[in-house]
Design an enzyme around this catalytic site. Structure first.
Site, mmCIF file in Angstrom:
data_model
loop_
_atom_site.group_PDB
_atom_site.id
_atom_site.type_symbol
_atom_site.label_atom_id
_atom_site.label_comp_id
_atom_site.label_asym_id
_atom_site.label_seq_id
_atom_site.Cartn_x
_atom_site.Cartn_y
_atom_site.Cartn_z
ATOM 1 N N HIS A 154 0.817 -1.219 0.000
ATOM 2 C CA HIS A 154 0.000 0.000 0.000
ATOM 3 C C HIS A 154 0.850 1.269 0.000
ATOM 4 O O HIS A 154 0.294 2.374 -0.166
ATOM 5 C CB HIS A 154 -0.925 0.034 1.221
ATOM 6 N N ASP A 279 -4.664 -12.749 4.197
ATOM 7 C CA ASP A 279 -5.926 -12.171 4.656
ATOM 8 C C ASP A 279 -7.093 -12.569 3.755
ATOM 9 O O ASP A 279 -8.229 -12.132 3.967
ATOM 10 C CB ASP A 279 -5.834 -10.643 4.769
#
Length: 334
Positions: A154, A279
């Site tokens: 990110h 995740d």
């Protein structure tokens, strides 16, 4: 498979983040890495490649911010971790900003990525782990793993976000290019889109970025990762986004990954950097896919079957009790 990790990566431990409209405990905890280490066994300490590979991707002013912001925060009378509260909707022009509050907003995209006095050190050694895994692959290993913590995908060239401060995948891809690899691909299979990686290579024609992730219409980072985003300029056609609906199980995820691998093969790459996030697991507390632990071995086997050297980098995964087993399953698939 050789694996790399440095204990200094555990030092980064913010106390809280702002998530879903309120303060909550920080999800990207050191226990994540400890759980993976317990499951995969011994790792090697990475070599120190210095800051030069990092500076090939990240802006100098941003790196200075990461190093100095915590001390400046305290010097200005603040307490706790550095967290922004004001963000520019658009960066219309360069600005000379001195107040730490302004800098915290300028160099971040959210309030979920605090800086502590240890953040730079942990992020630095996370990158060194990734670069050492690349060294192993360039030396002839078929695949190598870096337990990158904190994660990286990110983080943009001059911003942090999504628990990420330095973009290890981008740094490793650039280092591969600098090492003579003509074409590199990044396969991002974290639940969340790797907006920072996409931004860094958006106009580049030598690095292919393919991401399989939750539809940004429903999930962070919202403003990146839509299916029509394909790159610009020399990078036109070198970004492939394959967003999937919440509740996705193995079959559609595997089909999307096959499509991404086909595109990577057509690009003619020599090395694949895999941004792997666990995740996507069915019980992850901040995600909503439905992959099961044995599925990771299947997905990894599909990647390995393509016969391309792979540098596997750890990204997300926040169900600590299951994280070790999920990562071990993925690595076993190679």
């Amino acid at each position: 498979m050789r694996s790399f990790f440095d204990p200094r990566q555990l030092a980064h431990a913010p106390s809280r983040e702002f998530h879903n409209g309120g303060w909550s405990a920080y999800a990207e905890v050191p226990a994540r890495a400890e759980a993976i280490l317990a499951a995969i066994g011994g790792t090697e300490r990475p070599a120190d490649h210095g800051e030069t590979p990092i500076a090939r991707v990240h802006a100098a002013a941003y790196l200075d911010y990461l190093k100095t912001a915590p001390a400046r925060w305290l010097a200005d009378g603040r307490e706790g971790d550095v967290i922004g509260y004001t963000w520019p909707a658009v960066r219309r022009r360069p600005l000379r900003l001195d107040r730490i509050d302004a800098l915290a907003g300028w160099y971040s995209i959210d309030a979920a990525t605090p800086l502590t006095a240890d953040s730079w050190t942990s992020a630095y050694w996370s990158v060194q782990s990734g670069l050492s895994a690349l060294d192993a692959v360039l030396a002839g290993d078929r695949a190598a793993f870096a337990l990158c913590r904190p994660p990286g995908h990110h983080a943009g060239a001059d911003y942090c976000g999504g628990y990420c401060h330095l973009n290890t995948a981008a740094i490793v891809a650039q280092a591969a290019r600098d090492g003579g690899v003509a074409r590199v691909a990044i396969l991002d299979i974290d639940y969340h889109h790797g907006n920072g990686t996409q931004d860094i290579f958006w106009t580049r024609g030598d690095v292919f970025y393919a991401s399989i992730h939750a539809d940004p219409a429903t999930d962070y980072p919202f403003y990146w990762g839509h299916a029509d985003e394909a790159g610009e300029g020399e990078g036109a056609g070198t970004t492939l986004n394959l967003p999937l609906a919440q509740g996705t199980t193995l079959a559609p995820f595997r089909a999307a990954q096959a499509r991404a691998l086909d595109a990577i093969a057509a690009f003619g790459v020599e090395i694949v950097v895999v941004s792997f996030g666990a995740d996507t697991w069915e019980g992850d507390p901040i995600s909503a896919f439905r992959l099961r632990t044995p599925d990771y071995a299947i997905l990894a086997g599909d990647i390995a079957a393509r016969g391309l050297p792979c540098v596997v980098l750890m990204e997300g995964g926040y169900a600590v009790s299951a994280l070790g087993a999920n990562v071990a399953s993925f690595l076993d698939g190679f």
